[in-house]
Design a protein around this motif. Structure first.
Motif, PDB file in Angstrom:
ATOM      1  N   ALA A   1      -2.521   2.990  -5.387  1.00 53.78           N
ATOM      2  CA  ALA A   1      -2.264   2.829  -3.955  1.00 53.78           C
ATOM      3  C   ALA A   1      -1.963   1.379  -3.591  1.00 53.78           C
ATOM      4  O   ALA A   1      -1.069   1.109  -2.797  1.00 53.78           O
ATOM      5  N   LEU A   2      -2.717   0.441  -4.158  1.00 54.69           N
ATOM      6  CA  LEU A   2      -2.479  -0.968  -3.856  1.00 54.69           C
ATOM      7  C   LEU A   2      -1.731  -1.580  -5.034  1.00 54.69           C
ATOM      8  O   LEU A   2      -2.234  -1.600  -6.159  1.00 54.69           O
TER       9      LEU A   2
ATOM     10  N   CYS B   1      -3.714   6.959  -2.079  1.00 53.80           N
ATOM     11  CA  CYS B   1      -5.082   6.445  -1.856  1.00 53.80           C
ATOM     12  C   CYS B   1      -6.114   7.579  -1.930  1.00 53.80           C
ATOM     13  O   CYS B   1      -5.881   8.675  -1.431  1.00 53.80           O
ATOM     14  N   ILE B   2      -7.252   7.318  -2.555  1.00 56.66           N
ATOM     15  CA  ILE B   2      -8.317   8.327  -2.633  1.00 56.66           C
ATOM     16  C   ILE B   2      -9.511   7.936  -1.766  1.00 56.66           C
ATOM     17  O   ILE B   2     -10.601   8.486  -1.896  1.00 56.66           O
ATOM     18  N   MET B   3      -9.332   6.938  -0.897  1.00 54.03           N
ATOM     19  CA  MET B   3     -10.341   6.542   0.093  1.00 54.03           C
ATOM     20  C   MET B   3     -11.685   6.138  -0.524  1.00 54.03           C
ATOM     21  O   MET B   3     -12.741   6.489  -0.032  1.00 54.03           O
ATOM     22  N   CYS B   4     -11.594   5.396  -1.624  1.00 50.86           N
ATOM     23  CA  CYS B   4     -12.846   4.931  -2.234  1.00 50.86           C
ATOM     24  C   CYS B   4     -13.440   3.767  -1.451  1.00 50.86           C
ATOM     25  O   CYS B   4     -14.602   3.431  -1.612  1.00 50.86           O
ATOM     26  N   THR B   5     -12.627   3.111  -0.639  1.00 49.26           N
ATOM     27  CA  THR B   5     -12.974   1.955   0.221  1.00 49.26           C
ATOM     28  C   THR B   5     -13.395   0.705  -0.554  1.00 49.26           C
ATOM     29  O   THR B   5     -13.976  -0.213   0.020  1.00 49.26           O
ATOM     30  N   ARG B   6     -13.078   0.651  -1.832  1.00 49.43           N
ATOM     31  CA  ARG B   6     -13.370  -0.594  -2.562  1.00 49.43           C
ATOM     32  C   ARG B   6     -12.660  -1.781  -1.907  1.00 49.43           C
ATOM     33  O   ARG B   6     -13.214  -2.864  -1.767  1.00 49.43           O
ATOM     34  N   CYS B   7     -11.373  -1.565  -1.533  1.00 48.44           N
ATOM     35  CA  CYS B   7     -10.582  -2.676  -0.979  1.00 48.44           C
ATOM     36  C   CYS B   7     -11.162  -3.155   0.342  1.00 48.44           C
ATOM     37  O   CYS B   7     -11.220  -4.358   0.604  1.00 48.44           O
TER      38      CYS B   7
ATOM     39  N   LEU C   1       0.845  -1.198   0.000  1.00 56.80           N
ATOM     40  CA  LEU C   1       0.000   0.000   0.000  1.00 56.80           C
ATOM     41  C   LEU C   1       0.874   1.239   0.000  1.00 56.80           C
ATOM     42  O   LEU C   1       1.715   1.418   0.879  1.00 56.80           O
TER      43      LEU C   1
ATOM     44  N   CYS D   1      -8.371  -1.380  -6.853  1.00 56.27           N
ATOM     45  CA  CYS D   1      -7.892  -0.033  -6.530  1.00 56.27           C
ATOM     46  C   CYS D   1      -7.849   0.806  -7.810  1.00 56.27           C
ATOM     47  O   CYS D   1      -7.129   0.473  -8.757  1.00 56.27           O
ATOM     48  N   PRO D   2      -8.610   1.902  -7.868  1.00 61.58           N
ATOM     49  CA  PRO D   2      -8.668   2.666  -9.125  1.00 61.58           C
ATOM     50  C   PRO D   2      -7.420   3.503  -9.363  1.00 61.58           C
ATOM     51  O   PRO D   2      -7.241   4.060 -10.439  1.00 61.58           O
ATOM     52  N   VAL D   3      -6.563   3.606  -8.327  1.00 61.22           N
ATOM     53  CA  VAL D   3      -5.340   4.409  -8.450  1.00 61.22           C
ATOM     54  C   VAL D   3      -4.150   3.510  -8.123  1.00 61.22           C
ATOM     55  O   VAL D   3      -4.299   2.302  -8.034  1.00 61.22           O
TER      56      VAL D   3
ATOM     57  N   ILE E   1      -5.865   3.597   4.855  1.00 59.87           N
ATOM     58  CA  ILE E   1      -6.245   2.184   4.830  1.00 59.87           C
ATOM     59  C   ILE E   1      -5.192   1.424   5.620  1.00 59.87           C
ATOM     60  O   ILE E   1      -4.001   1.734   5.537  1.00 59.87           O
TER      61      ILE E   1
HETATM   62  S1  SF4 Z   1      -9.014   0.669  -3.262  1.00 60.83           S
HETATM   63 FE1  SF4 Z   1      -7.160   1.921  -3.374  1.00 60.83          FE
HETATM   64  S2  SF4 Z   1      -7.882   4.053  -3.445  1.00 60.83           S
HETATM   65 FE2  SF4 Z   1      -9.591   2.799  -2.757  1.00 60.83          FE
HETATM   66  S3  SF4 Z   1      -9.483   2.879  -0.536  1.00 60.83           S
HETATM   67 FE3  SF4 Z   1      -8.370   1.028  -1.154  1.00 60.83          FE
HETATM   68  S4  SF4 Z   1      -6.252   1.728  -1.324  1.00 60.83           S
HETATM   69 FE4  SF4 Z   1      -7.505   3.567  -1.301  1.00 60.83          FE
END
Ligand code: SF4
Ligand code: FES
Length: 595
Positions: A217-218, A163-169, A158, A213-215, A193
Motif C-alpha cells: 500500500a505504501l 491497504c489492510i488497515m494495520c495502522t502501523r504507518c 499510497l 507497511c506489510p503489504v 489511510i
Molecule cells: S502500514 Fe500499510 S497496510 Fe498498514 S495501515 Fe498503513 S498503508 Fe495500510
C-alpha cells in the motif's frame, strides 16, 4: 526461571514479554514456528487489531495441577497477551488455523490481484501468509471496493485498495516522529489511510512508513517499478553520509544500488533511518563521477593510466621534499579508518615529517531527536545527526596514533595555516588531498592555499580542485569498499563492500597500497583491467564488470584492522569493532529454473 511452551517448544521468557515476542525470538533461533502478524511491530505500540496472530492458550490450575483453557477457551491475540509461567500455547491447533484462514480470506476480499505489477511483490506479508496460512481459493464473487491512489508526500505513494488497515504507518507518525500526519478516515470497507487536508507526510523519517507497511500500500516513489525485489542482493552496511552510524542494508543488483533500508540496532538507530540517509546515496551513480586518472601536462589536464599517475605523484612529492619542503596530507572524514591508516603510512613513507590532517567536517543545522521532545539517549529515541561525515572521530583516532604535535592529526583550520593561509609562510611543498564528499567540498581558502605546491587529489566527483591538481585519481564511495566508521557516539562499526568500484575508480586505501608498491619497486600488473563476474544468488542472472587490478596488496579492510590493532593507540580495532552480520543466503522453497 518461568517458562512457556509454544507449539511443543518449551522456553523461558522475561517478565512482561508477550507470547508473540517470545515466539518471534524462538523463530529467530530456528526453534519455533512462525506466528503470522500484521499490526504488531517491535518499534510501535500494540493495538491487536488485525487478529491474524490469535492463538489457543492453556494455563495451569495451581490447585488441581491440570491445564485449563485460558479465558474460557477464547483465542487470544498473541501480540498482546503477556506470557505467564506454565502457559501452553498453540498457533497450529485446528481452532487457531481456522482463524488464520478466516482472517486471510477477509483481508483479501477487497485486495486487488495486482501482484504482477506491485513493487512489494516478493517481500509482501499478504503473499507470504496467503501461501503459508491462507485458503488458496477465493469465495468472494461480488465487486471489490475500489479506492484511490494518493500522493502522501515527498517520498511516499499510497495505493489505498492494497491497504489492510494495520495502522502501523499511523502509529509511526504518532509515536516515533510525533508529527501525526497520517490518520484513518471513514468506516468499514470505506476506511482509508489519509493525510490531513493540506498537511503532507513531510518529516525527516517519513519513508520509514514504506518499510513498515506489510503489504504494497505504501510505496517508495524512488523505487517505483525500478527493480523486482527478488533480483536484489543485500549487503549490511553503515550510514556513509552522516556521523549517525545508523545500521543500513544496501540493496543492489548488477553493480547498481537501488535502495537503502534500515537494519535494526537498538543501541543506534532502533528500526529506523532518516530520509537523508535513505536517499543520500544517489551520487554513487552520478554522471560526475571521476573515472580516469588525469595529470597536468604543460598546464593542460590530460587523461593517463594509473602507472603514469602514480609515478608523477612520487616524482612530484620527492621533488618537493628534496628541496627541504614537507608533504601535507588531508584525510577526508568520508573515508574508512583502514584507509586513513594506509594513507598515513604512505605519507610517512614518502616524507617522515609529513603533516597529517582530518578533512573538513560539514555540519548542517543541529542534532534533532525524534519523537519531538525526547532526549537523545531515551530508549526509543531516534537521532538525526547534524555532522554530515561518517568518520571524523575514526580518522582523528588513527592519525593521532601516528605521532603527536604538528606531526600528528591536525584539524582542518590548522592544516590551512600549515599551508600558509593568513601568513603566506609555509614549509609545505606537496599536498595530497582526499575528498569523497557527496557534493562540492573544497573551500576558497583551501584552493588559494594550494598555489605553488604539487597537488595530488583522490576524489570521486569532478570539481574545481581537479582543475588545479597536478594529478587526480578517481576514488571509490563507501558502498564500493569495506571498512570501519566511528560514529558520533564513539562506536566502531565495520561495513562490507556492496558493489564493485565504478569503472576506473579504486578505493583510496587501494591507491595508497598501490603507491606504496610503486615505492617498493613492485612491477605493474600485465593488465590493469580485468573482467569479473559479480556474485549472484540462485536464480539470478550473473553480471560482468570490469575492475582494476591492484599493483600492491589488495585493499582488505579486515587484514588492515588486524595490523592496526598491534599499533599503540589503535588496540580498539582488535576488540571493539562491531562486525556486520553474516546473513545466511535465503533458500528458496521452489525449484530454481535455470535460464
Ligand atoms: S502500514 Fe500499510 S497496510 Fe498498514 S495501515 Fe498503513 S498503508 Fe495500510
Ligand atoms: S499481530 Fe496480533 S492482532 Fe495483529
Amino acid at each position: 526461571m518461568a517458562s512457556i511452551t509454544i507449539n511443543g517448544v518449551q522456553t523461558e521468557f522475561k517478565v512482561g514479554e508477550t507470547i508473540l515476542q517470545v515466539a518471534n525470538r524462538l523463530q529467530g533461533e530456528g526453534r519455533g514456528k512462525e506466528i503470522p502478524q500484521y499490526c504488531y511491530h517491535d518499534g510501535l505500540s500494540i493495538v491487536a487489531s488485525c487478529r491474524i496472530c490469535l492463538v489457543e492458550v492453556w494455563t495451569p490450575n495451581l490447585k488441581s495441577g491440570t491445564l485449563e483453557p485460558f479465558m474460557g477457551g477464547k483465542l487470544m491475540p498473541s501480540c498482546q497477551q503477556t506470557a505467564s509461567d506454565g502457559m501452553v500455547i498453540y498457533s497450529d491447533s485446528p481452532k487457531a488455523v481456522a482463524n488464520q484462514k478466516s482472517v486471510m480470506e477477509y483481508l483479501l476480499i477487497n485486495h486487488p490481484l495486482d501482484c504482477p505489477v506491485c513493487d512489494q511483490s516478493g517481500e509482501c506479508l499478504l503473499q507470504d501468509y496467503s501461501y503459508a496460512f491462507g485458503r488458496g481459493v477465493s469465495r468472494f464473487e461480488e465487486q471489490k471496493v475500489k479506492q484511490p491512489k494518493k500522493d502522501l508526500g515527498t517520498h511516499v505513494l499510497l495505493y489505498s485498495d492494497r491497504c489492510i488497515m494495520c495502522t502501523r504507518c499511523v502509529r509511526f507518525t504518532r509515536e516515533v516522529t510525533g508529527t501525526s500526519e497520517l490518520m484513518v478516515q471513514g468506516r468499514g470497507n470505506k476506511e482509508e489511510i489519509d493525510v490531513f487536508p493540506g498537511v503532507p507526510l513531510d518529516n525527516e523519517l517519513s519513508a520509514n512508513v514504506i518499510d513498515l507497511c506489510p503489504v504494497g500500500a505504501l510505496l517508495d516513489k524512488n523505487f517505483l517499478f525500478a527493480q523486482r525485489v527478488w533480483f536484489l542482493k543485500e549487503t549490511a552496511s553503515i550510514d556513509g553520509i552522516t556521523a549517525s552510524g545508523d545500521n543500513i542494508r544496501i540493496d543492489h543488483n548488477e553493480g547498481k544500488v537501488y535502495r537503502i533500508k534500515p537494519r535494526t540496532n537498538l543501541k543506534v538507530n532502533k528500526q529506523w533511518i532518516s530520509d537523508e540517509i535513505r536517499y543520500g546515496w544517489k551520487w554513487v551513480h552520478s554522471d560526475a563521477r571521476l573515472t580516469t586518472p588525469t595529470r597536468l601536462q604543460f598546464g593542460v589536464k590530460v587523461e593517463c593510466d594509473h602507472s603514469k599517475a602514480y609515478s608523477d605523484v612520487i616524482a612530484g612529492v620527492k621533488a618537493a621534499t628534496s628541496k627541504g619542503k614537507r608533504l601535507a596530507v588531508l584525510i577526508s572524514p568520508m573515508l574508512a579508518c583502514e584507509e586513513a591508516y594506509v594513507l598515513a603510512k604512505l605519507a610517512r613513507t614518502l616524507d617522515p615529517k609529513a603533516i597529517l590532517s582530518v578533512g573538513p567536517v560539514p555540519f548542517h543545522g543541529e542534532n534533532k531527536t525524534f519523537p519531538i521532545g525526547a532526549k537523545p539517549d531515551d530508549a526509543k529515541a531516534y537521532n538525526v545527526v547534524a555532522e554530515k561525515a561518517p568518520n571524523a572521530r575514526g580518522i582523528r583516532r588513527v592519525l593521532n596514533s601516528f605521532g603527536g604535535g604538528d606531526a600528528g592529526g591536525l584539524e582542518h583550520a590548522d592544516f590551512l595555516k600549515a599551508l600558509g593561509l593568513g601568513t603566506g609562510a609555509s614549509d609545505v611543498g606537496a599536498v595530497l588531498l582526499t575528498g569523497n564528499y557527496p557534493s562540492a567540498w573544497a573551500s576558497k581558502e583551501l584552493r588559494s592555499s594550494l598555489a605553488g605546491k604539487f597537488v595530488t587529489l583522490i576524489d570521486t566527483l569532478a570539481g574545481e580542485l581537479e582543475e588545479v591538481a597536478n594529478v587526480t585519481l578517481p576514488g571509490a564511495t563507501w558502498v564500493e569498499k569495506a571498512g570501519t566508521f566511528e560514529n558520533w557516539l564513539g562506536m566502531l562499526q565495520a561495513f562490507d563492500r556492496a558493489i564493485p568500484s565504478s569503472e576506473g575508480a579504486k578505493a583510496e586505501g587501494q591507491h595508497a597500497l598501490d603507491l606504496l608498491a610503486v615505492l617498493a619497486g613492485t612491477p605493474e600488473p600485465n593488465e590493469e583491467r580485468v573482467s569479473l563476474v559479480v556474485q549472484s544468488s540462485p536464480g539470478q542472472v550473473a553480471a560482468g564488470v570490469t575492475t582494476m587490478l591492484p599493483r600492491g596488496d589488495a585493499y582488505d579492510a579486515a587484514a588492515i584492522r588486524v595490523a592496526m590493532a598491534k599499533v599503540p593507540g589503535l588496540e580498539a580495532f582488535g576488540n571493539e569493532v562491531v562486525l556486520p552480520p553474516v546473513e545466511a543466503m535465503r533458500e528458496t522453497d521452489m525449484a530454481v529454473v535455470e535460464l
